[in-house]
Design a protein around this motif. Structure first.
Motif, mmCIF file in Angstrom:
data_model
loop_
_atom_site.group_PDB
_atom_site.id
_atom_site.type_symbol
_atom_site.label_atom_id
_atom_site.label_comp_id
_atom_site.label_asym_id
_atom_site.label_seq_id
_atom_site.Cartn_x
_atom_site.Cartn_y
_atom_site.Cartn_z
ATOM 1 N N LEU A 409 76.968 26.123 29.623
ATOM 2 C CA LEU A 409 77.720 26.547 30.803
ATOM 3 C C LEU A 409 77.315 27.950 31.236
ATOM 4 C CD1 LEU A 409 79.990 25.905 32.804
ATOM 5 C CD2 LEU A 409 81.617 26.854 31.160
ATOM 6 N N LEU A 410 77.099 28.823 30.218
ATOM 7 C CA LEU A 410 76.687 30.192 30.532
ATOM 8 C C LEU A 410 75.317 30.209 31.201
ATOM 9 C CD1 LEU A 410 77.184 33.244 30.319
ATOM 10 C CD2 LEU A 410 76.160 33.174 28.034
ATOM 11 N N ILE A 411 74.391 29.399 30.657
ATOM 12 C CA ILE A 411 73.039 29.342 31.225
ATOM 13 C C ILE A 411 73.094 28.822 32.658
ATOM 14 C CG2 ILE A 411 70.803 28.178 31.068
ATOM 15 C CD1 ILE A 411 71.137 28.296 27.999
ATOM 16 N N ILE A 412 73.901 27.748 32.857
ATOM 17 C CA ILE A 412 74.031 27.184 34.205
ATOM 18 C C ILE A 412 74.613 28.225 35.158
ATOM 19 C CG2 ILE A 412 75.256 25.460 35.586
ATOM 20 C CD1 ILE A 412 75.046 23.572 33.173
ATOM 21 N N SER A 413 75.627 28.951 34.673
ATOM 22 C CA SER A 413 76.245 29.985 35.513
ATOM 23 C C SER A 413 75.242 31.081 35.865
ATOM 24 C CB SER A 413 77.454 30.596 34.801
ATOM 25 O OG SER A 413 78.424 29.617 34.525
ATOM 26 N N LEU A 414 74.466 31.515 34.844
ATOM 27 C CA LEU A 414 73.476 32.565 35.085
ATOM 28 C C LEU A 414 72.397 32.102 36.062
ATOM 29 C CD1 LEU A 414 73.034 34.003 31.469
ATOM 30 C CD2 LEU A 414 74.107 35.144 33.414
ATOM 31 N N LEU A 415 71.939 30.827 35.860
ATOM 32 C CA LEU A 415 70.916 30.295 36.762
ATOM 33 C C LEU A 415 71.452 30.160 38.182
ATOM 34 C CD1 LEU A 415 69.271 27.555 34.493
ATOM 35 C CD2 LEU A 415 68.268 29.727 35.195
ATOM 36 N N SER A 416 72.725 29.706 38.283
ATOM 37 C CA SER A 416 73.334 29.572 39.605
ATOM 38 C C SER A 416 73.453 30.937 40.281
ATOM 39 C CB SER A 416 74.719 28.927 39.492
ATOM 40 O OG SER A 416 74.622 27.629 38.939
ATOM 41 N N TYR A 417 73.881 31.922 39.487
ATOM 42 C CA TYR A 417 74.015 33.273 40.035
ATOM 43 C C TYR A 417 72.650 33.830 40.453
ATOM 44 C CZ TYR A 417 75.112 38.242 40.340
ATOM 45 O OH TYR A 417 75.247 39.530 40.766
ATOM 46 N N ARG A 418 71.657 33.580 39.587
ATOM 47 C CA ARG A 418 70.309 34.053 39.899
ATOM 48 C C ARG A 418 69.784 33.385 41.166
ATOM 49 N NH1 ARG A 418 64.947 33.004 36.158
ATOM 50 N NH2 ARG A 418 63.444 34.018 37.521
ATOM 51 N N ASN A 419 70.036 32.062 41.273
ATOM 52 C CA ASN A 419 69.596 31.326 42.453
ATOM 53 C C ASN A 419 70.267 31.860 43.712
ATOM 54 O OD1 ASN A 419 68.220 29.152 43.816
ATOM 55 N ND2 ASN A 419 70.184 28.092 43.918
ATOM 56 N N TYR A 420 71.579 32.148 43.579
ATOM 57 C CA TYR A 420 72.331 32.691 44.712
ATOM 58 C C TYR A 420 71.770 34.049 45.138
ATOM 59 C CZ TYR A 420 76.074 35.155 47.111
ATOM 60 O OH TYR A 420 76.781 35.918 47.992
ATOM 61 N N LYS A 421 71.516 34.929 44.145
ATOM 62 C CA LYS A 421 70.990 36.256 44.454
ATOM 63 C C LYS A 421 69.593 36.152 45.074
ATOM 64 C CE LYS A 421 72.635 39.700 43.654
ATOM 65 N NZ LYS A 421 73.522 40.537 44.510
ATOM 66 N N GLN A 422 68.803 35.177 44.564
ATOM 67 C CA GLN A 422 67.465 35.007 45.095
ATOM 68 C C GLN A 422 67.504 34.558 46.556
ATOM 69 O OE1 GLN A 422 64.857 35.909 43.432
ATOM 70 N NE2 GLN A 422 63.293 35.310 44.909
ATOM 71 N N LYS A 423 68.422 33.586 46.826
ATOM 72 C CA LYS A 423 68.583 33.122 48.202
ATOM 73 C C LYS A 423 69.018 34.260 49.109
ATOM 74 C CE LYS A 423 69.583 28.214 47.398
ATOM 75 N NZ LYS A 423 70.617 27.148 47.520
ATOM 76 N N GLN A 424 69.962 35.042 48.606
ATOM 77 C CA GLN A 424 70.458 36.175 49.398
ATOM 78 C C GLN A 424 69.336 37.182 49.668
ATOM 79 O OE1 GLN A 424 73.370 38.800 47.514
ATOM 80 N NE2 GLN A 424 74.666 38.597 49.315
ATOM 81 N N LYS A 425 68.502 37.418 48.630
ATOM 82 C CA LYS A 425 67.388 38.345 48.782
ATOM 83 C C LYS A 425 66.372 37.818 49.791
ATOM 84 C CE LYS A 425 63.894 40.783 46.031
ATOM 85 N NZ LYS A 425 63.325 40.948 44.670
#
Length: 650
Positions: A409-425
């Protein structure tokens, strides 16, 4: 809506009566003669109570004196009383974590001295702290334990208080109808008991419940009655709460003038109380008033003031609301980029709050689960010792599953957050690219238009005016042989012919500068040589021109013209401002990189002035370099000349 929860103030009834009879000055006069005993502890607490509504920090200072003295003389009841009064002020200031810490200590101390009355009161205070922090399950646990102890004590004021606490608890659970039932009972009992302070708090909470149900017609009279009580008993905290509640109610009614009036008064009171959350809410209310009345710049000013307070004191829920308001204000001001930024920050905070709630619930569920497993294990050990190893093995497997699940769950959350930040960037990068592209398109259009106009004017001068002047000269030369003139007239005629020749030369020079014929016919290198030779021949400046790698190189015409104009403008600046004697122009091509250097031995200048310079020459140079996507570097010192380096990929 602002809710107020009354904490038990653990003081004896006789002391409460003394407090009502004695004023603050009378109590302060007792301090010089007081001895370090239990009476001194009660005196400090009594004095603190006089200040807690209007000067909370001073009240806290007196409560701390009571605490220090209680520890010194080993007076546990004094410590419990200190905690009850001190946490009341902490709750008024929104410092719920600190309040919970002290209340838990108070429960522990009450259990140690085995006093059921004080234990019941401290349990309710602790339940209130948990409720304020959103841990409703813990709050119910402490309330129920305290209620069992109070059931043995026949005191109507405690019954009224319990109903008020249950009113607030069901309000937090959004069960407003149930909360109103308990609130009406609490108000009724407090009216019978004639306890104005407690009645004001219960009225406030009941009004909030009606407001949450959008029944503002019932809420406003309750808030007004609570406001009248707060002024009668001189309770500034309660008064500030009513101003905020009335401001919110009038806003929902659309009565913006009354809304502004109440929020202004709430702001003054909360600032005096140093109640930062209330101050932020009041500023947000004033900002919304200006937003509703379409005074968006004022709305933005008060909104930013509110945002600064929420950031300084980590008021996350209020910060999220204020960011959302600022987004709407920015959109109204047509500042789409800023509005979008505020909107995204608000969404991130809302997601953060949601994640915190989910994490808290997950931790509570995990604790429940672990506790249940321990109980099952104990029963299994008591009944069948032979199953011990099997039970332990099952528990280990389950723990591994939980760990793996948690890590996953932590990995999924981190990947989701990373994906979100990447999209935002990427989105921000795309916006920046589009803005840059638009600027380059606009610059290109301006430069091309400028060069086309220069070419047209140069052609008109050369073909039109130049031909006319040459025709006039030819006619004058023809007339000269057919006229008989005196020596004076002959001299005047020759001067006129000289002036005509000078005009033709000046016209050709202007036409040449506007669109050098050599640049179009022979390329950049030849045009720059001619330009430098013309300057040298004029005697205004000695220029040394050097080119490397430009032989037989043909540049795209727009690029060549732009580079020519940049060097022309730099030399023009040297002639106008540098007072230089010599200059160097060097153009080097290496691969796809074109390097340009223009140096002079003039008086130099402070390069900081370029940051705010609005001269057309320097602005044109920067625009042309930006158009070529080049890099510009200027080095200059007073008395040491100037060096300009430009690099362009071609």
């Amino acid at each position: 809506m602002r809710k107020t929860v009354c904490l038990f103030l653990l003081v004896l009834s006789s002391v409460l009566q003394a407090q009502t009879l004695m004023n603050k000055d009378s109590l302060l006069k007792l301090l010089p003669d007081v001895k370090e005993d239990t009476n001194a502890v009660l005196l400090y607490i009594n004095i603190g109570q006089q200040y807690e509504s209007n000067e909370p920090e001073l009240a806290k200072a007196y409560y701390r004196k009571a605490w220090e003295l209680s520890k010194k003389i080993d007076y546990p009841l004094g410590i419990i009383k200190f905690i009850a009064n001190y946490t009341f002020v902490l709750n008024q200031q929104g410092l719920y974590d600190s309040s919970l810490y002290y209340n838990l200590k108070s429960v522990e101390l009450s259990r140690q001295i085995k006093d059921s009355v004080y234990l019941a009161k401290t349990l309710f205070n602790t339940g209130t702290s948990y409720r304020a922090l959103g841990n409703y399950e813990k709050a119910v646990t402490y309330y129920l334990e305290g209620q069992k102890l109070f059931a043995k004590i026949n005191q109507p004021d405690k019954e009224a208080l319990i109903n008020d606490l249950l009113q607030v608890l069901y309000m937090d659970l959004h069960q407003y109808s149930k909360a109103i039932t308990y609130g009406e009972l609490s108000v009724k009992l407090y009216r019978q008991l004639n306890l104005p302070n407690n009645l004001g708090i219960a009225l406030n909470n009941l009004g909030a419940n009606y407001a949450f149900k959008k029944q503002f017609g019932k809420a406003i009279p309750l808030f007004k009655e609570a406001l009248a009580i707060s002024r009668k008993v001189n309770d500034m905290s309660m008064e500030a709460n009513q101003m905020l509640n009335l401001g919110d109610a009038y806003m929902n009614f659309g009565n913006y003038d009354r809304m502004k009036e109440n929020y202004d008064m709430a702001l003054q009171l909360n600032r005096k109380l140093k109640a930062y959350e209330g101050e932020a809410i009041a500023l947000r209310g004033i900002s919304m008033y200006y937003q509703f009345t379409k005074q968006f710049n004022l709305a933005k000013k008060f909104g930013l003031d509110a945002l600064a307070i929420t950031e300084s004191y980590n008021l996350v829920p209020e910060k999220s609301k204020m960011l959302n308001n600022l987004a709407n204000i920015s959109f109204s001001l047509q500042d789409i980029k800023t509005g979008y930024s505020y909107s995204q920050q608000s969404k991130l905070l809302q997601d953060s709050l949601l994640n915190e709630t989910i994490q808290k619930n997950a931790l509570n569920l995990e604790k429940k689960y672990q506790f249940g497993q321990k109980e099952i294990r104990i029963k299994q050990l008591e009944t069948e010792k032979k199953l011990h190893e099997l039970s332990l093995h099952q528990k280990n497997i389950l723990n591994h599953i939980l760990i793996v699940g948690g890590v996953t769950l932590l990995i999924i959350s981190l990947l989701s957050y990373r994906n979100y930040k990447q999209k935002q960037k990427l989105q921000q990068q795309r916006i920046n690219e589009l803005e840059t592209q638009q600027q380059l398109i606009a610059t290109e259009a301006v430069l091309k238009g400028e060069e086309q106009e220069r070419t047209r004017i140069a052609k008109d001068l050369h073909d039109g005016l130049g031909g006319m002047l040459s025709g006039i000269k030819f006619s004058f030369n023809g007339m000269k042989g057919n006229l008989i003139m005196t020596p004076e007239n002959t001299q005047a005629f020759e001067r006129s012919m000289d002036m005509l020749d000078s005009s033709i030369k000046e016209m050709r020079r202007v036409a040449h500068n506007m669109m050098p014929e050599a640049l179009v016919k022979f390329g950049l290198d030849t045009a720059l040589k001619d330009f430098c030779n013309e300057i040298n021949n004029s005697g205004a400046l000695k220029i040394s021109y050097q080119s490397i790698g430009l032989e037989n190189v043909t540049l795209e015409q727009t690029t060549a013209i732009t580079i020519y104009r940049i060097i022309q403008e730099l030399i023009s600046n040297t002639l106008k401002h540098a007072s230089a004697k010599t200059a160097i122009v060097q153009v080097t091509k290496s691969g796809s990189l074109l390097a340009i250097t223009v140096e002079d031995d003039g008086k130099g200048f402070d390069t900081k002035i370029l940051d705010w310079s609005k001269g057309m020459g320097w602005v044109n140079i920067k625009h042309r370099v930006d158009f070529l996507k080049g890099r510009l570097d200027v080095n200059s010192q007073l008395g040491n000349g100037t060096s300009v380096q430009i690099e362009v990929d071609i």
